[in-house]
Design a protein around this motif. Structure first.
Motif, PDB file in Angstrom:
ATOM      1  N   GLY A 138       0.812  -1.212   0.000  1.00  0.00           N
ATOM      2  CA  GLY A 138       0.000   0.000   0.000  1.00  0.00           C
ATOM      3  C   GLY A 138       0.846   1.264   0.000  1.00  0.00           C
ATOM      4  O   GLY A 138       0.377   2.336   0.372  1.00  0.00           O
ATOM      5  N   GLN A 139       2.141   1.130  -0.415  1.00  0.00           N
ATOM      6  CA  GLN A 139       3.005   2.319  -0.451  1.00  0.00           C
ATOM      7  C   GLN A 139       2.764   3.108  -1.735  1.00  0.00           C
ATOM      8  O   GLN A 139       2.174   2.589  -2.681  1.00  0.00           O
ATOM      9  N   ASP A 140       3.300   4.336  -1.764  1.00  0.00           N
ATOM     10  CA  ASP A 140       3.156   5.157  -2.956  1.00  0.00           C
ATOM     11  C   ASP A 140       4.177   4.675  -3.992  1.00  0.00           C
ATOM     12  O   ASP A 140       5.379   4.919  -3.862  1.00  0.00           O
ATOM     13  N   VAL A 141       3.692   3.991  -5.033  1.00  0.00           N
ATOM     14  CA  VAL A 141       4.576   3.390  -6.040  1.00  0.00           C
ATOM     15  C   VAL A 141       5.460   4.453  -6.697  1.00  0.00           C
ATOM     16  O   VAL A 141       6.642   4.227  -6.958  1.00  0.00           O
ATOM     17  N   LYS A 142       4.881   5.639  -6.913  1.00  0.00           N
ATOM     18  CA  LYS A 142       5.624   6.706  -7.606  1.00  0.00           C
ATOM     19  C   LYS A 142       6.867   7.137  -6.836  1.00  0.00           C
ATOM     20  O   LYS A 142       7.806   7.689  -7.401  1.00  0.00           O
ATOM     21  N   LYS A 143       6.867   6.903  -5.508  1.00  0.00           N
ATOM     22  CA  LYS A 143       8.051   7.263  -4.715  1.00  0.00           C
ATOM     23  C   LYS A 143       9.151   6.225  -4.888  1.00  0.00           C
ATOM     24  O   LYS A 143      10.321   6.485  -4.654  1.00  0.00           O
ATOM     25  N   GLU A 144       8.784   5.010  -5.271  1.00  0.00           N
ATOM     26  CA  GLU A 144       9.764   3.916  -5.406  1.00  0.00           C
ATOM     27  C   GLU A 144      10.369   3.870  -6.802  1.00  0.00           C
ATOM     28  O   GLU A 144      11.509   3.497  -6.986  1.00  0.00           O
ATOM     29  N   VAL A 145       9.556   4.211  -7.814  1.00  0.00           N
ATOM     30  CA  VAL A 145       9.987   4.076  -9.212  1.00  0.00           C
ATOM     31  C   VAL A 145       9.563   5.329  -9.974  1.00  0.00           C
ATOM     32  O   VAL A 145       8.476   5.850  -9.745  1.00  0.00           O
ATOM     33  N   THR A 146      10.449   5.795 -10.887  1.00  0.00           N
ATOM     34  CA  THR A 146      10.060   6.953 -11.693  1.00  0.00           C
ATOM     35  C   THR A 146       9.254   6.479 -12.889  1.00  0.00           C
ATOM     36  O   THR A 146       9.765   5.777 -13.765  1.00  0.00           O
ATOM     37  N   LEU A 147       7.992   6.859 -12.893  1.00  0.00           N
ATOM     38  CA  LEU A 147       7.089   6.395 -13.953  1.00  0.00           C
ATOM     39  C   LEU A 147       6.716   7.584 -14.831  1.00  0.00           C
ATOM     40  O   LEU A 147       6.741   8.711 -14.369  1.00  0.00           O
ATOM     41  N   TYR A 148       6.375   7.313 -16.096  1.00  0.00           N
ATOM     42  CA  TYR A 148       5.774   8.425 -16.839  1.00  0.00           C
ATOM     43  C   TYR A 148       4.274   8.172 -16.936  1.00  0.00           C
ATOM     44  O   TYR A 148       3.826   7.028 -16.916  1.00  0.00           O
ATOM     45  N   GLN A 149       3.546   9.250 -16.989  1.00  0.00           N
ATOM     46  CA  GLN A 149       2.078   9.226 -16.880  1.00  0.00           C
ATOM     47  C   GLN A 149       1.640   8.394 -15.670  1.00  0.00           C
ATOM     48  O   GLN A 149       0.616   7.702 -15.706  1.00  0.00           O
ATOM     49  N   ASP A 150       2.471   8.373 -14.631  1.00  0.00           N
ATOM     50  CA  ASP A 150       2.176   7.673 -13.369  1.00  0.00           C
ATOM     51  C   ASP A 150       1.992   6.174 -13.515  1.00  0.00           C
ATOM     52  O   ASP A 150       1.603   5.487 -12.571  1.00  0.00           O
ATOM     53  N   LYS A 151       2.239   5.600 -14.706  1.00  0.00           N
ATOM     54  CA  LYS A 151       2.021   4.144 -14.841  1.00  0.00           C
ATOM     55  C   LYS A 151       2.980   3.416 -15.762  1.00  0.00           C
ATOM     56  O   LYS A 151       3.009   2.203 -15.773  1.00  0.00           O
ATOM     57  N   TYR A 152       3.763   4.144 -16.558  1.00  0.00           N
ATOM     58  CA  TYR A 152       4.616   3.451 -17.533  1.00  0.00           C
ATOM     59  C   TYR A 152       6.097   3.541 -17.157  1.00  0.00           C
ATOM     60  O   TYR A 152       6.561   4.567 -16.681  1.00  0.00           O
ATOM     61  N   TYR A 153       6.819   2.444 -17.448  1.00  0.00           N
ATOM     62  CA  TYR A 153       8.276   2.468 -17.267  1.00  0.00           C
ATOM     63  C   TYR A 153       8.930   1.830 -18.487  1.00  0.00           C
ATOM     64  O   TYR A 153       8.557   0.733 -18.895  1.00  0.00           O
ATOM     65  N   GLU A 154       9.918   2.537 -19.068  1.00  0.00           N
ATOM     66  CA  GLU A 154      10.646   1.965 -20.205  1.00  0.00           C
ATOM     67  C   GLU A 154      12.066   1.654 -19.786  1.00  0.00           C
ATOM     68  O   GLU A 154      12.786   2.510 -19.273  1.00  0.00           O
ATOM     69  N   CYS A 155      12.465   0.431 -20.027  1.00  0.00           N
ATOM     70  CA  CYS A 155      13.774  -0.021 -19.587  1.00  0.00           C
ATOM     71  C   CYS A 155      14.869   0.531 -20.501  1.00  0.00           C
ATOM     72  O   CYS A 155      14.649   0.703 -21.707  1.00  0.00           O
ATOM     73  N   SER A 156      16.088   0.764 -19.948  1.00  0.00           N
ATOM     74  CA  SER A 156      17.146   1.309 -20.799  1.00  0.00           C
ATOM     75  C   SER A 156      17.777   0.220 -21.666  1.00  0.00           C
ATOM     76  O   SER A 156      17.783  -0.956 -21.296  1.00  0.00           O
ATOM     77  N   GLN A 157      18.312   0.638 -22.809  1.00  0.00           N
ATOM     78  CA  GLN A 157      18.838  -0.327 -23.785  1.00  0.00           C
ATOM     79  C   GLN A 157      20.158   0.166 -24.364  1.00  0.00           C
ATOM     80  O   GLN A 157      20.412   1.364 -24.385  1.00  0.00           O
ATOM     81  N   LYS A 158      20.951  -0.773 -24.855  1.00  0.00           N
ATOM     82  CA  LYS A 158      22.191  -0.380 -25.543  1.00  0.00           C
ATOM     83  C   LYS A 158      22.515  -1.373 -26.667  1.00  0.00           C
ATOM     84  O   LYS A 158      22.115  -2.534 -26.601  1.00  0.00           O
ATOM     85  N   ALA A 159      23.241  -0.876 -27.668  1.00  0.00           N
ATOM     86  CA  ALA A 159      23.639  -1.765 -28.769  1.00  0.00           C
ATOM     87  C   ALA A 159      24.843  -2.575 -28.331  1.00  0.00           C
ATOM     88  O   ALA A 159      25.724  -2.070 -27.635  1.00  0.00           O
ATOM     89  N   VAL A 160      24.889  -3.852 -28.709  1.00  0.00           N
ATOM     90  CA  VAL A 160      26.060  -4.684 -28.400  1.00  0.00           C
ATOM     91  C   VAL A 160      26.528  -5.320 -29.725  1.00  0.00           C
ATOM     92  O   VAL A 160      25.740  -5.913 -30.444  1.00  0.00           O
ATOM     93  N   ARG A 161      27.821  -5.133 -30.018  1.00  0.00           N
ATOM     94  CA  ARG A 161      28.370  -5.681 -31.260  1.00  0.00           C
ATOM     95  C   ARG A 161      29.297  -6.840 -30.955  1.00  0.00           C
ATOM     96  O   ARG A 161      29.852  -6.916 -29.856  1.00  0.00           O
ATOM     97  N   ALA A 162      29.469  -7.682 -31.969  1.00  0.00           N
ATOM     98  CA  ALA A 162      30.300  -8.870 -31.776  1.00  0.00           C
ATOM     99  C   ALA A 162      31.700  -8.493 -31.279  1.00  0.00           C
ATOM    100  O   ALA A 162      32.213  -9.107 -30.346  1.00  0.00           O
ATOM    101  N   GLU A 163      32.272  -7.441 -31.859  1.00  0.00           N
ATOM    102  CA  GLU A 163      33.640  -7.090 -31.449  1.00  0.00           C
ATOM    103  C   GLU A 163      33.631  -6.509 -30.043  1.00  0.00           C
ATOM    104  O   GLU A 163      34.621  -6.322 -29.402  1.00  0.00           O
TER     105      GLU A 163
END
Ligand code: BGC
Length: 339
Positions: A314-339
């Protein structure tokens, strides 16, 4: 008149103290909750990417227990691609009195049934990877979605090839005819990621001035063996033409590599995927795959878990995680090459 003021003052005081007392009680309830129960349902337990998220969530639960002393019961079930089965799994979680549920929808357009039941039971829902339509997500404040930005994945994937072409056009244009001839392997057509990944990967190559020629493409539903079957067929039809294989995920990239290996063709065909699963990264190391886009799947799983745990208490979720529009989270990504 004076009497009336007296009564009013008494009512105001009662409301203030009553409110404070209630808040304290609630606070104590949250503080003293010694265990939480979270139900997780997966669209398919045999999907490599989903499995990576699942095991990371299990690790997160253990770490959370150690850190907070709050016991976590996390039950993970597999809907095996059946929406009705998934609905029943959610019914069961609700009847067992779970504190929060995490749902990887089988059919992302069918979330409204699950949402209605969760609302009735006041049960927070963290959807992940298969995004319900916006209209559904707007129905209640305790609905969340964790996923990746599909356009971002695709632009990163496209740029792996753009950079390779800029460095050495012959590394992609293997027969030197001035065109990079590619085949395309796509995920389920009902999945929000498939269409956008395909569109932006190709657009990025065009924007990067890579001269492109599409040979053919097919839907392999994220699946390694379906991708392998497509590729086997294409290698028979176009044995000397395929130079690049663009795949919406790593499992399909590995499937294409399997078929290439079986065919005995030695041309350095470049295969690119998305996900950065352990299998995908291993494929990269062994040279089967040229590049992939890795989402931080520890972060992905930890955000799903954090939202579910905070919601359970029953905690305030927004205080634990930064959400956009109070409900969405997009995970960070990076390109990885064979070399
Ligand atoms: C991943 C795929 C996975 C699919 C399942 C996609 O975002 O890239 O690997 O199979 O989600 O829904």
């Amino acid at each position: 008149m004076r009497k009336r003021y007296g009564v009013m003052a008494a009512v105001v005081l009662l409301l203030i103290f009553g409110g404070l007392f209630y808040q304290r009680l609630k606070g104590e309830e949250t503080e003293h909750k010694k265990s939480i129960r979270i139900g997780v349902t997966l669209y398919r337990g045999d999907d490599s990417f989903i499995n990576t998220i699942r095991s990371n969530m299990e690790e997160q639960a253990k770490e959370y227990e150690k850190k907070t002393g709050i016991k976590v019961v996390m039950e993970v079930v597999d809907a095996k691609g059946n929406q009705n089965a998934q609905n029943s799994q959610v019914d069961r979680f609700i009847s067992l009195g779970y504190d929060a549920i995490c749902v990887n929808m089988v059919d992302r357009s069918m979330a409204s049934n699950i949402i209605s039941k969760a609302m009735d039971a006041d049960l927070p829902v963290v959807f992940f990877n298969r995004e319900p339509v916006e209209e559904d997500m707007r129905r209640w404040e305790k609905l969340y979605y964790v996923g990746e930005n599909a356009k971002e994945s695709a632009v990163l994937q496209g740029n792996i090839l753009v950079e390779a072409y800029r460095k050495d056009p012959a590394s992609l244009d293997l027969n030197g005819d001035g065109k990079v001839s590619y085949v395309l392997l796509e995920g389920e057509n009902s999945h929000q990621d498939s269409l956008i990944r395909t569109e932006w990967s190709i657009q990025t190559l065009k924007d990067g001035a890579v001269p492109l020629e599409k040979i053919t493409g097919g839907i392999a539903n994220w699946d390694r063996s379906q991708a392998s079957a497509w590729m086997e067929q294409w290698l028979k039809e176009y044995p000397d033409q395929i130079e690049v294989v663009i795949c919406n995920n790593d499992d399909m990239a590995l499937g294409a590599a399997d078929a290439l290996e079986r065919s005995g063709i030695k041309r350095p065909v470049k295969i690119v995927g998305i996900d950065g699963t352990p299998q995908g990264l291993e494929g990269l190391r062994s040279g089967k795959i040229f590049g992939t886009v890795q989402c931080d799947n520890r972060e992905y799983a930890s955000v799903i878990f954090k939202i579910a745990a905070a919601g359970s208490l029953g905690q305030d979720v927004k205080k634990e995680v930064t959400l956009y529009q109070d409900k969405y989270y997009e995970c960070s990504q990076k390109a990885v090459r064979a070399e």
